[in-house]
Design a protein around this motif. Sequence first.
Motif, PDB file in Angstrom:
ATOM      1  N   ASN A 170      70.295  45.305  -5.074  1.00  0.00           N
ATOM      2  CA  ASN A 170      70.730  45.118  -6.022  1.00  0.00           C
ATOM      3  C   ASN A 170      70.546  45.372  -7.185  1.00  0.00           C
ATOM      4  N   THR A 176      69.676  47.056 -11.233  1.00  0.00           N
ATOM      5  CA  THR A 176      70.613  47.238 -11.880  1.00  0.00           C
ATOM      6  C   THR A 176      69.954  48.372 -13.262  1.00  0.00           C
ATOM      7  N   THR A 208      67.077  42.408 -10.865  1.00  0.00           N
ATOM      8  CA  THR A 208      68.394  41.718 -10.334  1.00  0.00           C
ATOM      9  C   THR A 208      68.015  40.147  -9.733  1.00  0.00           C
TER      10      THR A 208
END
Length: 283
Positions: free
Chosen positions: A168, A170, A199
Motif C-alpha cells: 500500500n 504511495t 502508508t
Amino acid sequence: MDDAEPLAAPSAPAPAASEPAKPEKKKESWGDTLRFFLYLFLGAVLLRSFVIAPFSIPSGSMLPNLMIGDYLFISKWPYGYSRYSIPFAPFGFHGRIPAGLPARGDVVVFRYPGGDEDWVKRVIGLPGDRIEVRGGIVILNGRPLPRERIADYAMPITPNSPCRGVPNSTRRMEGNVCLYPHYRETLPDGRSYTIIDQTDSGDGDNYLPITVPADRLFVMGDNRDDSEDSRFDTSVQGVGLLPVDNVLGRALVGFWSTDGSASWVKPWTWFTAARWSRVGETW
C-alpha cells in the motif's frame, strides 16, 4: 740607535680542531618493527573504543537521512562506555561509565539485543516517556508529535538503492528517481528531522501505549514503514525496547558514500560511484 722594539714574528696558525665523530646510525631490528606495529594496533584499539569508530549503512530504514552505502563515524564518548563499547571489556562489566543517556532525536548506533550486529536508529522515547503510535503519528507523553508535509524525497535509483516500497505504499518512480512521501517531524524541545511515511496502514502504524522502563530507550527508523525498530519485538526481528547499555555511540559525520556501482578491479569507478555531496553530512 733606534730604540723601537723589533716586530714580533707572526705566530704559527693554531691546529684545526678535529670534527667530532658522527655516531653510527642504528639499524632497525625486527623488534623495532614489531614494536611500532604493536603501538599502532593499541592506538587504533583505543581510538575505536573511546573516541570514534566507523560504521556503514546496510539498509534503507533510516532514509531519507542515511542511505545504503553511507559510511560515517560515530562518537563513543557522549553517553559513557558500556561492555559493548569496549572490545575487551572486563568480565562482569555492566552499566555505563560515566553514566549517560542519549537525547530525544539523537541518531545512535547500538548492538542489536541478543545478537552481534550493530544497528542504527533515532531515539524517540527516553526512560519514563509514554509512547503510542496511531495511524503512523507518534504520540509522546499524550501529545502527537507535529509533522509537516514537505516536497517528496527524490532518491536516485542506483545498484545499492532500489525503489523499495511496502504494501500500500504511495511511493512512485519517475525515470531513475524514486519519490517518497516526505515529512518534517518536530520534538517537544523544537528539534526536528525529516521522515518518510509511505502508508498509514503499515504493520507499525498503530502501537499501544507503553511507558519506557528506566534502563530502556524507544527507537525508530526515519523510514517509518520500512523499519524494524522498538515497535516490534525481537521475536519478530524488531529491536523492542532497547537496553541503554547496548548503545555504542552517536552518529557524528559522514566520511564516504557510494551508490554501489563501483568495482574493486576498476579503481576509477571508486570515484564515479561516490556520492560526494554526502561527505560531511551530520544528523
